[in-house]
Design an enzyme around this catalytic site. Structure first.
Site, PDB file in Angstrom:
ATOM      1  N   SER A 290      -0.919   1.074   5.808  1.00 22.34           N
ATOM      2  CA  SER A 290      -1.112   0.123   7.024  1.00 22.34           C
ATOM      3  C   SER A 290      -2.199  -0.755   6.533  1.00 22.34           C
ATOM      4  O   SER A 290      -2.925  -0.741   5.673  1.00 22.34           O
ATOM      5  CB  SER A 290      -1.414   0.958   8.181  1.00 22.34           C
ATOM      6  N   ASP A 291      -2.098  -2.040   7.213  1.00 24.28           N
ATOM      7  CA  ASP A 291      -2.828  -3.107   7.196  1.00 24.28           C
ATOM      8  C   ASP A 291      -3.240  -3.786   8.415  1.00 24.28           C
ATOM      9  O   ASP A 291      -2.293  -3.673   9.010  1.00 24.28           O
ATOM     10  CB  ASP A 291      -2.407  -4.095   6.112  1.00 24.28           C
ATOM     11  N   THR A 292      -4.420  -4.230   8.686  1.00 25.79           N
ATOM     12  CA  THR A 292      -4.880  -4.908   9.821  1.00 25.79           C
ATOM     13  C   THR A 292      -5.426  -6.169   9.443  1.00 25.79           C
ATOM     14  O   THR A 292      -6.412  -6.394   8.501  1.00 25.79           O
ATOM     15  CB  THR A 292      -5.629  -4.047  10.768  1.00 25.79           C
TER      16      THR A 292
ATOM     17  N   LYS B 196       0.743  -1.271   0.019  1.00 28.51           N
ATOM     18  CA  LYS B 196      -0.058   0.077   0.007  1.00 28.51           C
ATOM     19  C   LYS B 196       0.759   1.236   0.118  1.00 28.51           C
ATOM     20  O   LYS B 196       0.567   2.180  -0.654  1.00 28.51           O
ATOM     21  CB  LYS B 196      -0.892  -0.048   1.166  1.00 28.51           C
TER      22      LYS B 196
END
Length: 191
Positions: free
Chosen positions: A70-72, A53
């Site tokens: 960011s990634d979750t 990203k």
């Protein structure tokens, strides 16, 4: 911190969290394929997505300031529980989480020129027992539709969370302390 960045995310949760750090930012839309690779471990997966990203955002940016991605993900027994495909998927996911402890992994990645900064935060979440009726009623609120693991701890889904061990803002979608530290390191090296 007075420097400005780009946020490679359209997530209202990430925008709200990042604004709490009093950092100027503009958002970029960074569309990437979030499909896990075959046999990809959850930590590797979330780190790769955050970095992808940030890199996709960098390619779309004017290259004048750092780009944060960011990634979750939600992980139960080493299985990644993504965003639900439909009502049945969401209910099945919530029932899997019912009465269980799971992990929420959030990775933050910052890209500027050839420099890359990254950190992952892993938190433990314990869910209460959930009935199928409760899962259906929760689905009908509309909240789980675009959430990893089919719930939002900061919303109505918080009623199912018995206990957390870790970083609350990371569970929501952006670990504030770690993000601030990474940005400080990035800006220090840029000056």
């Amino acid at each position: 911190m007075s420097q400005a960045i780009y946020l490679a995310s359209q997530s209202p949760r990430r925008k709200e969290l990042l604004s709490q750090l009093n950092i100027q930012f503009d958002t970029l839309h960074a569309e990437i394929d979030e499909t896990p690779f075959e046999n990809e471990e959850p930590e590797s997966h979330v780190n790769r997505l955050a970095q992808s990203k940030a890199k996709a955002g960098w390619e779309k940016s004017d290259k004048t300031r750092p780009v944060l991605g960011s990634d979750t993900i939600v992980v139960l027994d080493n299985l990644i529980l993504g965003k639900p495909k439909n009502q049945a998927d969401a209910i099945a996911t919530l029932l899997k989480l019912s009465g269980q402890k799971h992990q929420v992994m959030t990775s933050v990645s910052i890209v500027f020129d050839n420099k890359h900064y990254q950190e992952i935060v892993i938190s433990q979440v314990e869910f209460a027992e959930i009935t199928e009726k409760e899962a259906l009623e929760y689905w009908q609120t509309g909240e789980p539709a675009d959430k990893a693991g089919s719930y939002a701890i900061q919303g109505i889904g918080g009623q199912f969370v018995k206990h957390i061990s870790g970083n609350y803002s990371a569970i929501v979608g952006l670990p504030l302390y770690q993000t601030k530290q990474l940005l400080a390191l990035c800006f220090k090296q840029l000056n």
